[in-house]
Scaffold this motif. Structure first.
Motif, PDB file in Angstrom:
ATOM      1  N   GLU A 168       0.776  -1.147  -0.199  1.00 22.95           N
ATOM      2  CA  GLU A 168      -0.015   0.000   0.008  1.00 22.95           C
ATOM      3  C   GLU A 168       0.988   1.342   0.018  1.00 22.95           C
ATOM      4  OE1 GLU A 168      -3.476   2.191   2.541  1.00 22.95           O
ATOM      5  OE2 GLU A 168      -2.542   0.391   3.377  1.00 22.95           O
ATOM      6  N   TYR A 169       0.545   2.137  -1.126  1.00 28.88           N
ATOM      7  CA  TYR A 169       1.312   3.498  -0.910  1.00 28.88           C
ATOM      8  C   TYR A 169       0.239   4.562  -0.225  1.00 28.88           C
ATOM      9  CZ  TYR A 169       4.101   1.583  -4.763  1.00 28.88           C
ATOM     10  OH  TYR A 169       4.917   0.864  -5.177  1.00 28.88           O
ATOM     11  N   ILE A 170       1.132   5.375   0.453  1.00 31.74           N
ATOM     12  CA  ILE A 170       0.236   6.285   1.330  1.00 31.74           C
ATOM     13  C   ILE A 170       0.708   7.743   1.115  1.00 31.74           C
ATOM     14  CG2 ILE A 170      -0.284   6.914   3.716  1.00 31.74           C
ATOM     15  CD1 ILE A 170       0.372   3.656   4.167  1.00 31.74           C
ATOM     16  N   ASP A 171      -0.140   8.621   0.835  1.00 36.05           N
ATOM     17  CA  ASP A 171       0.143   9.924   0.715  1.00 36.05           C
ATOM     18  C   ASP A 171       0.328  10.817   1.826  1.00 36.05           C
ATOM     19  OD1 ASP A 171      -0.099   9.529  -2.011  1.00 36.05           O
ATOM     20  OD2 ASP A 171      -1.908  10.515  -2.044  1.00 36.05           O
ATOM     21  N   PHE A 172       1.350  11.654   1.958  1.00 35.57           N
ATOM     22  CA  PHE A 172       1.423  12.603   2.946  1.00 35.57           C
ATOM     23  C   PHE A 172       1.116  13.972   2.716  1.00 35.57           C
ATOM     24  CE2 PHE A 172       2.671   9.214   5.299  1.00 35.57           C
ATOM     25  CZ  PHE A 172       3.077   9.459   6.829  1.00 35.57           C
ATOM     26  N   ASP A 173       0.689  14.812   3.571  1.00 37.53           N
ATOM     27  CA  ASP A 173       0.611  16.309   3.465  1.00 37.53           C
ATOM     28  C   ASP A 173       1.758  16.965   4.088  1.00 37.53           C
ATOM     29  OD1 ASP A 173      -1.898  15.715   2.277  1.00 37.53           O
ATOM     30  OD2 ASP A 173      -2.886  16.505   4.200  1.00 37.53           O
ATOM     31  N   SER A 174       2.245  17.799   3.445  1.00 33.84           N
ATOM     32  CA  SER A 174       3.071  18.492   3.799  1.00 33.84           C
ATOM     33  C   SER A 174       2.690  20.021   4.549  1.00 33.84           C
ATOM     34  CB  SER A 174       4.158  19.241   2.866  1.00 33.84           C
ATOM     35  OG  SER A 174       5.337  19.891   3.009  1.00 33.84           O
ATOM     36  N   MET A 175       3.028  20.435   5.657  1.00 30.36           N
ATOM     37  CA  MET A 175       2.555  21.529   6.407  1.00 30.36           C
ATOM     38  C   MET A 175       3.565  22.345   6.959  1.00 30.36           C
ATOM     39  SD  MET A 175      -0.604  19.781   8.384  1.00 30.36           S
ATOM     40  CE  MET A 175      -1.828  21.038   8.636  1.00 30.36           C
ATOM     41  N   VAL A 176       3.177  23.573   6.987  1.00 28.68           N
ATOM     42  CA  VAL A 176       4.182  24.758   7.375  1.00 28.68           C
ATOM     43  C   VAL A 176       3.392  25.671   8.260  1.00 28.68           C
ATOM     44  CG1 VAL A 176       5.422  26.701   6.567  1.00 28.68           C
ATOM     45  CG2 VAL A 176       5.521  24.708   5.455  1.00 28.68           C
ATOM     46  N   LEU A 177       4.133  26.005   9.314  1.00 25.13           N
ATOM     47  CA  LEU A 177       3.817  27.279  10.365  1.00 25.13           C
ATOM     48  C   LEU A 177       4.789  28.379  10.031  1.00 25.13           C
ATOM     49  CD1 LEU A 177       2.064  28.184  12.460  1.00 25.13           C
ATOM     50  CD2 LEU A 177       3.639  27.194  14.079  1.00 25.13           C
ATOM     51  N   ASP A 178       4.194  29.565   9.488  1.00 26.25           N
ATOM     52  CA  ASP A 178       5.011  30.598   9.304  1.00 26.25           C
ATOM     53  C   ASP A 178       4.719  31.529  10.659  1.00 26.25           C
ATOM     54  OD1 ASP A 178       6.034  33.222   8.538  1.00 26.25           O
ATOM     55  OD2 ASP A 178       4.873  33.048   6.485  1.00 26.25           O
ATOM     56  N   LEU A 179       5.726  31.645  11.190  1.00 23.61           N
ATOM     57  CA  LEU A 179       6.110  32.463  12.440  1.00 23.61           C
ATOM     58  C   LEU A 179       6.480  33.760  12.041  1.00 23.61           C
ATOM     59  CD1 LEU A 179       7.639  29.854  14.714  1.00 23.61           C
ATOM     60  CD2 LEU A 179       5.208  30.449  14.834  1.00 23.61           C
ATOM     61  N   ARG A 180       6.670  34.325  11.176  1.00 26.25           N
ATOM     62  CA  ARG A 180       7.195  35.704  10.904  1.00 26.25           C
ATOM     63  C   ARG A 180       6.263  36.594  11.235  1.00 26.25           C
ATOM     64  NH1 ARG A 180       8.382  35.613   4.635  1.00 26.25           N
ATOM     65  NH2 ARG A 180       6.867  34.431   4.855  1.00 26.25           N
TER      66      ARG A 180
END
Length: 180
Positions: A168-180
């Protein structure tokens, strides 16, 4: 080398102490990795945990102390490691950012430990000039995604077939928190 933070959080979650990881915690961390790895398929490792010696894990923990933009916190409950959160600074032209990793033992999911670890990591990032925090999360891990969004993380893309478990192939989400 930065000073080891002696900060202890005990306000919100009964009987839980969150503090910076120390080299003497290495054996507990190795056992913890085997436990959390056996409880979910959301991590990059399984029940085997980390293939690392106690000495190498001690050195890995020491390395967090060598970089002022990196930190590793452990959550302890009744003397047992129940959560881990870390920021790993990026090098060179990416040094304004860090990667976040967060795990909690399944028995403590929805207890607030993940939120407490997340808040400590974000506070640490702000205090140490980290402007962006990146993470990858299994795309169908709605519980973790909800936590990250609660703290302001935004999805910036999908990593197709990031994991392969069996066939099974599983997709991942890339997430970012911008602290500027």
């Amino acid at each position: 080398m930065k000073d080891i933070i002696k900060d202890v959080t005990k306000d919100v979650i009964k009987d839980v102490i969150i503090k910076e990881a120390l080299p003497e915690d290495a054996e507990a961390r190795i056992a913890y990795a085997r436990q959390v790895g056996s409880e979910t398929d959301n991590l990059s490792f399984g029940k085997e945990g980390f293939p690392i010696s106690v000495e190498d894990e001690q050195e890995a923990i020491r390395n967090f102390s060598k970089d002022p933009k990196s930190v590793c916190y452990f959550a302890w409950k009744n003397g047992k490691l129940v959560g881990s959160g870390e920021l790993r600074a990026f090098p060179r032209r990416m040094s304004h950012g860090a990667e976040l990793g967060l795990t909690v033992v399944k028995a403590e999911w929805n207890s607030g430990i993940g939120s407490e670890l997340m808040q400590k990591l974000i506070d640490y990032a702000k205090e140490n000039a980290v402007e962006f925090i990146n993470l990858e999360v299994r795309g169908d891990n709605s519980r973790a995604i909800h936590l990250y969004e609660k703290f302001g993380f935004k999805k910036v893309g999908t990593l197709p077939a990031y994991f392969k478990i069996g066939e099974e192939y599983i997709d991942f989400d890339s997430m970012v928190l911008d602290l500027r």
